[in-house]
Design a protein around this motif. Sequence first.
Motif, short mmCIF file in Angstrom:
data_model
loop_
_atom_site.label_atom_id
_atom_site.label_comp_id
_atom_site.label_asym_id
_atom_site.label_seq_id
_atom_site.Cartn_x
_atom_site.Cartn_y
_atom_site.Cartn_z
N LYS A 196 0.96 -1.06 0.04
CA LYS A 196 0.31 -0.08 -0.35
C LYS A 196 1.15 1.52 -0.03
O LYS A 196 0.46 2.15 -1.16
CB LYS A 196 -0.94 0.48 1.33
CG LYS A 196 -1.92 1.14 1.44
CD LYS A 196 -2.46 1.34 2.31
CE LYS A 196 -3.79 2.57 2.17
NZ LYS A 196 -2.72 3.80 2.79
N LEU A 197 1.57 1.58 1.00
CA LEU A 197 2.73 2.48 1.06
C LEU A 197 3.57 2.36 -0.96
O LEU A 197 4.16 4.02 -0.60
CB LEU A 197 3.62 2.02 2.11
CG LEU A 197 2.67 2.37 3.38
CD1 LEU A 197 4.07 2.05 4.73
CD2 LEU A 197 1.95 3.54 3.89
N ALA A 198 3.58 1.74 -0.68
CA ALA A 198 4.99 1.65 -2.38
C ALA A 198 3.96 2.54 -3.31
O ALA A 198 4.55 2.91 -4.16
CB ALA A 198 5.17 0.51 -2.52
N LEU A 199 2.67 1.87 -3.23
CA LEU A 199 1.49 2.45 -4.32
C LEU A 199 0.86 3.52 -4.36
O LEU A 199 1.33 4.36 -5.22
CB LEU A 199 0.49 1.53 -4.23
CG LEU A 199 0.83 0.16 -5.20
CD1 LEU A 199 -0.82 -0.61 -4.50
CD2 LEU A 199 1.06 0.01 -6.42
N GLN A 200 1.45 4.10 -2.89
CA GLN A 200 1.07 5.57 -2.74
C GLN A 200 2.14 6.31 -3.07
O GLN A 200 1.90 7.25 -3.54
CB GLN A 200 0.60 6.21 -0.82
CG GLN A 200 -0.53 5.19 -0.94
CD GLN A 200 -0.45 5.50 0.78
OE1 GLN A 200 -0.28 5.36 1.48
NE2 GLN A 200 -2.37 5.90 0.75
N GLY A 201 3.47 6.04 -2.62
CA GLY A 201 4.24 6.74 -2.91
C GLY A 201 4.22 6.89 -4.70
O GLY A 201 4.85 8.08 -4.87
N ASP A 202 4.39 5.85 -5.17
CA ASP A 202 3.95 5.68 -6.14
C ASP A 202 3.41 7.23 -7.35
O ASP A 202 3.87 8.08 -8.21
CB ASP A 202 3.67 4.61 -7.09
CG ASP A 202 5.09 3.45 -7.06
OD1 ASP A 202 6.71 3.57 -7.05
OD2 ASP A 202 5.49 2.46 -7.26
N TYR A 203 2.40 6.72 -7.53
CA TYR A 203 0.78 7.33 -6.70
C TYR A 203 1.63 9.22 -6.67
O TYR A 203 1.33 10.05 -7.74
CB TYR A 203 -0.59 7.62 -6.67
CG TYR A 203 -1.68 8.13 -6.71
CD1 TYR A 203 -1.77 7.59 -7.80
CD2 TYR A 203 -2.19 9.24 -5.93
CE1 TYR A 203 -2.72 8.69 -8.11
CE2 TYR A 203 -3.46 9.89 -5.95
CZ TYR A 203 -3.09 9.74 -7.28
OH TYR A 203 -4.12 10.69 -7.54
N VAL A 204 2.45 9.54 -5.32
CA VAL A 204 2.56 10.92 -5.25
C VAL A 204 3.91 10.93 -6.33
O VAL A 204 3.89 12.26 -7.20
CB VAL A 204 3.19 10.67 -3.87
CG1 VAL A 204 4.61 12.49 -3.52
CG2 VAL A 204 2.42 10.63 -2.59
N LYS A 205 4.59 10.38 -6.96
CA LYS A 205 5.84 10.47 -8.08
C LYS A 205 4.71 10.88 -9.36
O LYS A 205 4.96 12.02 -9.73
CB LYS A 205 6.61 9.41 -8.35
CG LYS A 205 7.68 9.30 -6.56
CD LYS A 205 8.39 7.99 -7.17
CE LYS A 205 9.35 7.72 -5.89
NZ LYS A 205 9.60 6.08 -5.96
N LEU A 206 3.85 10.11 -9.06
CA LEU A 206 3.12 10.57 -10.67
C LEU A 206 2.48 12.19 -10.25
O LEU A 206 2.44 12.51 -11.98
CB LEU A 206 2.21 9.16 -10.94
CG LEU A 206 1.67 9.22 -12.20
CD1 LEU A 206 2.53 9.02 -13.66
CD2 LEU A 206 0.48 8.48 -11.83
N GLN A 207 1.76 12.39 -9.74
CA GLN A 207 1.04 13.27 -9.06
C GLN A 207 2.04 14.63 -9.35
O GLN A 207 1.84 15.93 -10.09
CB GLN A 207 0.66 13.68 -7.83
CG GLN A 207 -0.71 13.04 -8.25
CD GLN A 207 -1.52 13.45 -6.61
OE1 GLN A 207 -1.06 13.34 -5.58
NE2 GLN A 207 -2.60 13.30 -6.79
N LYS A 208 3.65 14.86 -8.41
CA LYS A 208 4.14 15.40 -9.02
C LYS A 208 4.78 15.64 -10.40
O LYS A 208 4.93 16.64 -10.96
CB LYS A 208 5.60 15.77 -8.35
CG LYS A 208 5.64 15.69 -6.51
CD LYS A 208 6.86 14.80 -6.51
CE LYS A 208 6.71 15.21 -5.17
NZ LYS A 208 8.05 14.62 -3.49
#
Length: 74
Positions: A14-26
């Motif tokens: 879950k935390l890895a997916l959230q990190g990937d999502y934040v990178k994508l948003q940035k």
Amino acid sequence: TMDDKQATDLMNKKLALQGDYVKLQKKYFGKIGKVIGAKQAAKFFQFEDYIENAIRISIQEEIPFIGELENNKK
């Protein structure tokens, strides 16, 4: 019947997916901001966050808390 290892694995995913999502948003905030301006891009992402949170709440209401089903059987 989730054990500690399964809970840890689930949270790490879950935390890895959230990190990937934040990178994508940035990444896309920068791209969108160049085209429509940072203020409008921020509004877009604010709206996206609103929709995402509404969906998460809807899903979360349907998922029992960990251990809840086992406790109800007792």
